[in-house]
Design an enzyme around this catalytic site. Structure first.
Site, short mmCIF file in Angstrom:
data_model
loop_
_atom_site.label_atom_id
_atom_site.label_comp_id
_atom_site.label_asym_id
_atom_site.label_seq_id
_atom_site.Cartn_x
_atom_site.Cartn_y
_atom_site.Cartn_z
N HIS A 152 0.85 -1.18 -0.23
CA HIS A 152 -0.46 -0.05 -0.27
C HIS A 152 0.78 1.53 0.17
CE1 HIS A 152 -4.11 2.33 0.75
NE2 HIS A 152 -2.95 3.35 1.19
N CYS A 153 0.70 2.31 -1.05
CA CYS A 153 1.73 3.14 -1.25
C CYS A 153 0.81 4.25 -0.83
CB CYS A 153 2.26 3.34 -2.28
SG CYS A 153 3.39 4.72 -3.25
N PRO A 154 1.36 5.60 0.48
CA PRO A 154 0.64 6.38 0.66
C PRO A 154 0.64 7.71 -0.57
CG PRO A 154 2.81 5.77 1.86
CD PRO A 154 2.52 5.41 0.78
N ASN A 157 -2.05 6.91 -2.39
CA ASN A 157 -3.06 6.44 -1.79
C ASN A 157 -3.95 5.26 -2.29
OD1 ASN A 157 -5.21 7.17 0.83
ND2 ASN A 157 -6.51 8.19 -0.55
N ASN A 158 -3.20 4.69 -2.24
CA ASN A 158 -3.68 3.41 -3.41
C ASN A 158 -2.77 2.32 -2.77
OD1 ASN A 158 -5.97 1.65 -4.23
ND2 ASN A 158 -4.92 2.99 -6.26
#
Length: 360
Positions: A152-154, A157-158
């Protein structure tokens, strides 16, 4: 219920802060490069035009791939992997873990799953109440199971997974090129401002700061981009790099590796003209993946070579291999078929058994 709902809404709002930050930095870099550098600082018209044309090419590709990564909805398992109502009721009533596993094993025979937990159990998500397909994991941030989840990549945001991994790799590539192209032309003007060979104008701050920001982002992105290129070549996700997938005969970090060229093709597709474009071209369906040939699985049984189009590692699936998966395995299988079907080998060769491993 109301307070928890309010907390979730706040969390969703706060999760957009990194994305907003990145977009603000990009907007400022656009202004600093186009207006302060090209329009106010560079005097040569030809140099100015060339810089602006090339800059906008990289800028467009960077924005395109970045927002494709953001807006691509993470792919989740279908209802096929949910427990039937009767089995679900038995599973929830049963308190014995071994009995629960027997229920899951019975249901898992009807879905294409070949990996397991570290203890050898069926991989089941209690939150989503479904049997996890291979390479699928639950994301606590998105609160869903994601097919071929990488992380999950901040910053986007996905969740990065099967549906948008190609876009994510292209986003890293174009963001790196964007930073390089900003830093390279800016460097000579950075030196001129630093050594007072250009007048001290309001553009000085933007040019000096633009170089430092571009160089800083380039260094950080370069390491991340190199790491993901290595993962693509090995056909691993970030999760699998830290925790090897477990098959019936044990963990195998190279279990999904089918050769460098085919590993790359799984992510970018078999049409090279689409590799550099953030258009979906990945192969497969996200549920089943070609794996290395492994030992015969006695529980799954043997499947003759002639049935390979509908089998994976010895188990006949209700879901046949997709065309892309057949394409990935096709070269090796085709050469074996020619050998086995030749007149000299028809009577002396035994049927070839192909098996794959089961994890849960």
């Amino acid at each position: 219920m109301a307070p928890s709902h309010a907390v979730r809404c706040c969390q969703r709002g706060l999760s957009w802060i990194p994305v907003i930050f990145i977009n603000l930095v990009v907007c400022w870099s656009y202004y600093a490069y186009v207006v302060e550098l090209c329009i106010y600082t560079i005097a040569n018209t030809e140099e100015k035009v060339i810089y602006l044309i090339v800059f906008h090419v990289f800028f467009f590709m960077f924005i395109w791939s970045y927002w494709k990564t953001i807006i691509s909805k993470p792919a989740s398992p279908s209802k096929e992997f949910c427990l039937p109502k009767a089995d679900k009721e038995l599973y929830e009533k049963e308190e014995n873990p071994e009995a629960q596993q027997e229920i899951l094993k019975k249901v898992a025979r009807n879905v294409p799953v070949y990996t397991r937990t570290g203890s050898g159990a069926i991989r089941y998500c209690d939150r989503c109440q479904l049997i996890k397909p291979d390479r699928c994991h639950h994301c606590s941030t998105c609160d869903r199971c994601v097919l071929k989840m990488d992380h999950h990549c901040p910053w986007v945001n996905n969740c990065v997974g099967f549906s948008n991994y190609k876009f994510f790799v292209l986003f890293l590539a174009y963001s790196m090129l964007y930073c390089v192209y900003i830093a390279a032309p800016v460097l000579q003007y950075f030196i001129k401002f630093w050594t007072n060979h250009l007048p001290d104008t309001h553009a000085k701050f933007h040019v000096l700061f633009l170089f430092f920001v571009a160089a800083m982002f380039f260094i950080s992105i370069l390491s991340l981009f190199s790491y993901h290129l290595w993962l693509v070549g090995k056909n691993r996700t970030t999760i699998e790099a830290f925790r090897a997938p477990v098959f019936r005969n044990g963990p195998d970090k190279n279990g999904f590796t089918v050769g460098f060229r085919k590993n790359v093709t799984q992510v970018f597709g078999d049409q090279k003209k689409c590799w550099c474009l953030p258009l979906y071209s990945s192969l497969g369906d996200g549920y089943t993946f070609p794996t290395r040939l492994v030992n015969v699985d006695s529980e799954q049984g043997n499947v003759e070579h002639q049935a390979i189009k509908c089998t994976v590692d010895g188990q006949t699936n209700p879901r046949p291999l997709s065309e892309s998966q057949n394409h990935l395995l096709g070269n090796k299988m085709h050469s074996e078929e020619q050998k086995d079907s030749s007149p000299a080998n028809i009577e002396v060769c035994q049927p070839v058994s192909i098996t794959m491993e089961n994890e849960s």
